[in-house]
Enzyme design. Structure first.
Site, PDB file in Angstrom:
ATOM      1  N   LYS A 172     -14.205   5.547  10.829  1.00 34.09           N
ATOM      2  CA  LYS A 172     -14.645   5.338   9.443  1.00 34.09           C
ATOM      3  C   LYS A 172     -13.622   4.412   8.788  1.00 34.09           C
ATOM      4  O   LYS A 172     -12.524   4.809   8.444  1.00 34.09           O
ATOM      5  CB  LYS A 172     -14.724   6.642   8.648  1.00 34.09           C
ATOM      6  CG  LYS A 172     -15.426   6.399   7.305  1.00 34.09           C
ATOM      7  CD  LYS A 172     -14.863   7.204   6.152  1.00 34.09           C
ATOM      8  CE  LYS A 172     -13.798   6.562   5.327  1.00 34.09           C
ATOM      9  NZ  LYS A 172     -14.147   5.420   4.485  1.00 34.09           N
ATOM     10  N   GLY A 225      -3.412   6.320   5.070  1.00 37.13           N
ATOM     11  CA  GLY A 225      -3.856   6.168   3.686  1.00 37.13           C
ATOM     12  C   GLY A 225      -2.908   6.877   2.740  1.00 37.13           C
ATOM     13  O   GLY A 225      -1.712   6.989   3.018  1.00 37.13           O
ATOM     14  N   SER A 226      -3.463   7.397   1.648  1.00 39.60           N
ATOM     15  CA  SER A 226      -2.602   7.955   0.598  1.00 39.60           C
ATOM     16  C   SER A 226      -2.112   9.370   0.935  1.00 39.60           C
ATOM     17  O   SER A 226      -2.703  10.079   1.753  1.00 39.60           O
ATOM     18  CB  SER A 226      -3.374   8.003  -0.723  1.00 39.60           C
ATOM     19  OG  SER A 226      -4.346   9.030  -0.661  1.00 39.60           O
ATOM     20  N   GLY A 230      -4.115  12.490   2.601  1.00 41.20           N
ATOM     21  CA  GLY A 230      -3.487  13.023   3.822  1.00 41.20           C
ATOM     22  C   GLY A 230      -3.285  14.526   3.748  1.00 41.20           C
ATOM     23  O   GLY A 230      -3.576  15.261   4.686  1.00 41.20           O
ATOM     24  N   GLU A 247      -0.497   8.976   8.571  1.00 41.93           N
ATOM     25  CA  GLU A 247       0.458   7.952   8.149  1.00 41.93           C
ATOM     26  C   GLU A 247       0.170   7.682   6.683  1.00 41.93           C
ATOM     27  O   GLU A 247      -0.933   7.248   6.338  1.00 41.93           O
ATOM     28  CB  GLU A 247       0.280   6.664   8.967  1.00 41.93           C
ATOM     29  CG  GLU A 247       0.871   6.742  10.359  1.00 41.93           C
ATOM     30  CD  GLU A 247       2.352   7.078  10.377  1.00 41.93           C
ATOM     31  OE1 GLU A 247       3.052   6.808   9.383  1.00 41.93           O
ATOM     32  OE2 GLU A 247       2.808   7.650  11.386  1.00 41.93           O
ATOM     33  N   CYS A 281       2.612   0.011   3.462  1.00 43.36           N
ATOM     34  CA  CYS A 281       3.364   1.257   3.289  1.00 43.36           C
ATOM     35  C   CYS A 281       4.812   1.045   3.702  1.00 43.36           C
ATOM     36  O   CYS A 281       5.677   1.841   3.365  1.00 43.36           O
ATOM     37  CB  CYS A 281       2.719   2.388   4.083  1.00 43.36           C
ATOM     38  SG  CYS A 281       2.562   2.025   5.804  1.00 43.36           S
ATOM     39  N   GLN A 328      -6.861  -1.416  -8.216  1.00 45.52           N
ATOM     40  CA  GLN A 328      -5.470  -1.490  -7.772  1.00 45.52           C
ATOM     41  C   GLN A 328      -4.647  -2.360  -8.720  1.00 45.52           C
ATOM     42  O   GLN A 328      -3.506  -2.036  -9.054  1.00 45.52           O
ATOM     43  CB  GLN A 328      -5.411  -2.036  -6.332  1.00 45.52           C
ATOM     44  CG  GLN A 328      -4.016  -2.068  -5.737  1.00 45.52           C
ATOM     45  CD  GLN A 328      -3.413  -0.684  -5.537  1.00 45.52           C
ATOM     46  OE1 GLN A 328      -4.063   0.209  -5.003  1.00 45.52           O
ATOM     47  NE2 GLN A 328      -2.176  -0.481  -5.991  1.00 45.52           N
ATOM     48  N   GLU A 379       4.938   5.671  -5.259  1.00 45.81           N
ATOM     49  CA  GLU A 379       4.529   4.453  -4.553  1.00 45.81           C
ATOM     50  C   GLU A 379       3.593   3.641  -5.452  1.00 45.81           C
ATOM     51  O   GLU A 379       2.601   4.166  -5.956  1.00 45.81           O
ATOM     52  CB  GLU A 379       3.811   4.811  -3.254  1.00 45.81           C
ATOM     53  CG  GLU A 379       3.492   3.567  -2.429  1.00 45.81           C
ATOM     54  CD  GLU A 379       2.834   3.889  -1.095  1.00 45.81           C
ATOM     55  OE1 GLU A 379       1.947   4.761  -1.060  1.00 45.81           O
ATOM     56  OE2 GLU A 379       3.213   3.251  -0.097  1.00 45.81           O
TER      57      GLU A 379
HETATM   58  C1  UN1 Z   1       3.921  -3.388   9.192  1.00 44.34           C
HETATM   59  O1  UN1 Z   1       4.728  -3.332   8.263  1.00 44.34           O
HETATM   60  O2  UN1 Z   1       4.037  -4.263  10.071  1.00 44.34           O
HETATM   61  O3  UN1 Z   1      -0.325   0.808   6.067  1.00 44.34           O
HETATM   62  C2  UN1 Z   1       2.834  -2.424   9.392  1.00 44.34           C
HETATM   63  C3  UN1 Z   1       0.726   0.241   6.328  1.00 44.34           C
HETATM   64  C4  UN1 Z   1       1.402   0.582   7.637  1.00 44.34           C
HETATM   65  C5  UN1 Z   1       1.476  -0.575   8.549  1.00 44.34           C
HETATM   66  C6  UN1 Z   1       2.628  -1.461   8.269  1.00 44.34           C
HETATM   67  N1  UN1 Z   1       0.693   1.672   8.269  1.00 44.34           N
HETATM   68  O4  UN1 Z   1       1.198  -0.575   5.560  1.00 44.34           O
END
Ligand code: UN1
Length: 478
Positions: A172, A225-226, A230, A247, A281, A328, A379
């Site tokens: 998804k 995601g957020s 998560g 992540e 991220c 955003q 963030e």
């Molecule tokens: C990167 O910095 O090369 O969502 C990858 C994100 C991370 C991936 C960053 N999961 O920004």
């Protein structure tokens, strides 16, 4: 207008209403229309994945290698065209779009190799005449939920190891960027992926995502995601004892020491803070600068910022593209206001009208900030960075670790001793010395600590931890 459907059991299917996919550099440019599914689409996709599972887990390593290697080759061959599509859909610059497509290609090819390196171990038992084998088996049916900010690389780094290790997949993708995921689905079909082994269900998190995480026949969920989403996924999966990998966000520090080479530190901070419009991220959002170099660093940063060209993602001279959407952008602008009300000095950060209906924003640098401010704890996920002054290494280290997140941390220094100490003390999953906090390799572990990540690491050989389950077999030959 081209219409795009989801993929279930090898068939392209219109699942629900078509939604327009808008170019964030120019909102009059509608890229295509994508059909959004619902809970019943997930039901069909999970049933397809489940029935394909037995044959796929028994497929040979060569079959799986051939599929992943072929997809990797196609992504590389078409990287310019797919990269441009990515930039048009998500808004990162052309160079970043092509680079990300190449990364997706490399990820597929790395995991093609992993198909041939399925290893286990054989040990003598503590008891006589018994052998003990430890091997890895597929988890089963896995649900992948991916974000809009890396619309081809993140699906690739979840799909490729999932398939390499013999799992069947339901993807998804983010509802803002279904197009790149659709391209991966097309390539998998073109390269001979058996029906049901890979399924794509486009749609919203609240319907498709929710149905996927709570479906009893989905054995594992990998999500990027957020933090809020998560946490919710962890709760739902936890109740069902479903394997989960998350992540999430970051509030990554970049420490600049007095002995840093500013010709390395400033470009690293510009890249980490502002490239990809700060929508990573792994972005550097807290620039922790030792007092002795603070003023010189701020001067060099503001000068470098004034040379950045913000513009249409498809214009090769743009260094920074648009923010992904209006929502955003409004959230970023609120943080710029918040910075002012928290008494920071603000450089840039305003909305830009560039003669196109796009979501453009000038990069923002917040000066004179303190780590306790909300702008340094939450963030933002936009082109915004704060400068925090520190008296020395110890204070910089304490500030770097004083955050609910723990993804990446960087330091610019010419002292090996300082770098070594930083690597040891940083409470994060990834440390960068004299490099931007963002921009990682595809063949090594990716992941963080605290509020940034949960569950097994992604990428490289570590990906096997999530996409397999271990079996220990004892055998007495008699
Ligand atoms: C990167 O910095 O090369 O969502 C990858 C994100 C991370 C991936 C960053 N999961 O920004």
């Amino acid at each position: 207008m081209t219409k795009h459907d989801s993929l279930i059991n090898g068939k392209w299917q219109k699942l629900g209403d078509y939604k327009p996919n808008i170019n964030p550099s120019d909102t009059e440019d509608v890229i295509g229309e994508y059909s959004y599914g619902d809970a019943s689409s997930v039901e069909a996709a999970v049933a397809a994945a489940k029935s394909a599972q037995e044959a796929w887990r028994n497929s040979t390593p060569q079959q799986r290698f051939d599929l992943l290697d072929a997809v990797g080759n196609k992504l590389a061959e078409r990287s310019k065209e797919i990269g441009a599509f990515l930039s048009r859909e998500e808004g990162k610059t052309l160079a970043e779009g092509v680079g990300e497509t190449m990364r997706a290609s490399q990820v597929f090819k790395f995991h093609a190799g992993e198909c041939l390196r399925q290893v286990g171990d054989l040990q003598a038992s503590t008891r006589p005449d018994i052998d003990v084998e430890t091997t890895r088996e597929p988890v089963g049916v896995v649900g992948l939920i991916t974000p809009w900010n890396f619309p081809i690389a993140i699906p690739a780094w979840k799909i490729a190891p999932a398939l390499a290790h013999g799992n069947c997949v339901i993807l998804k993708p983010a509802d803002l960027t279904p197009g790149c995921a659709h391209i991966i689905a097309e390539l998998l079909v073109e390269c001979g992926c058996p029906n049901g082994v890979f399924n794509l269900v486009m749609g919203r998190g609240s319907t498709v995502g929710e149905a996927l995480i709570s479906h009893p026949d989905v054995d594992a969920i990998s999500f990027t995601g957020s933090v809020a989403t998560g946490r919710h996924i962890a709760e739902v999966c936890g109740k069902q004892l479903k394997k989960v990998q998350l992540e999430m966000g970051g509030k990554n520090p970049m420490v600049v020491m007095n002995d840093a080479d500013l010709s390395i530190a400033v470009p690293a901070c510009i890249n980490g803070t502002f490239f990809s419009t700060g929508q990573r991220c792994t972005a550097s959002s807290r620039l922790i600068v030792e007092a002795g170099v603070h003023d010189e660093f701020v001067d060099a940063m503001t000068k470098a910022m004034s040379n950045l060209k913000i513009g249409d993602a498809l214009d090769p001279s743009s260094h920074i593209g648009p923010v992904v959407d209006e929502k955003q952008l409004l959230s970023n602008l609120k943080y710029v206001d918040l910075a002012r009300s928290e008494a920071a000095e603000v450089i840039g950060g305003q909305r830009l009208e560039l003669g196109k209906n796009g979501f453009f924003q000038a990069p923002a640098l917040f000066l004179g900030t303190d780590n306790a401010m909300r702008i340094n704890q939450e963030e933002i996920f936009g082109p915004c960075g704060s400068v925090i002054k520190a008296a020395g290494f110890e204070e910089a280290m304490a500030i770097a670790n004083d955050t609910p997140f723990g993804l990446t941390a960087g330091i610019c220094t010419s002292s090996l001793k300082t770098a070594r100490e930083f690597k040891r003390q940083a409470d994060v999953g990834m440390v960068m010395v004299n490099l931007p906090t963002a921009g990682v390799d595809y063949h090594v572990a990716f992941g963080g600590r605290k509020g940034s990540s949960f569950g097994a690491r992604e990428q490289g050989r570590y990906a096997a931890e999530f996409y397999t389950t271990v079996k220990t077999a004892y055998c007495f030959a008699g």
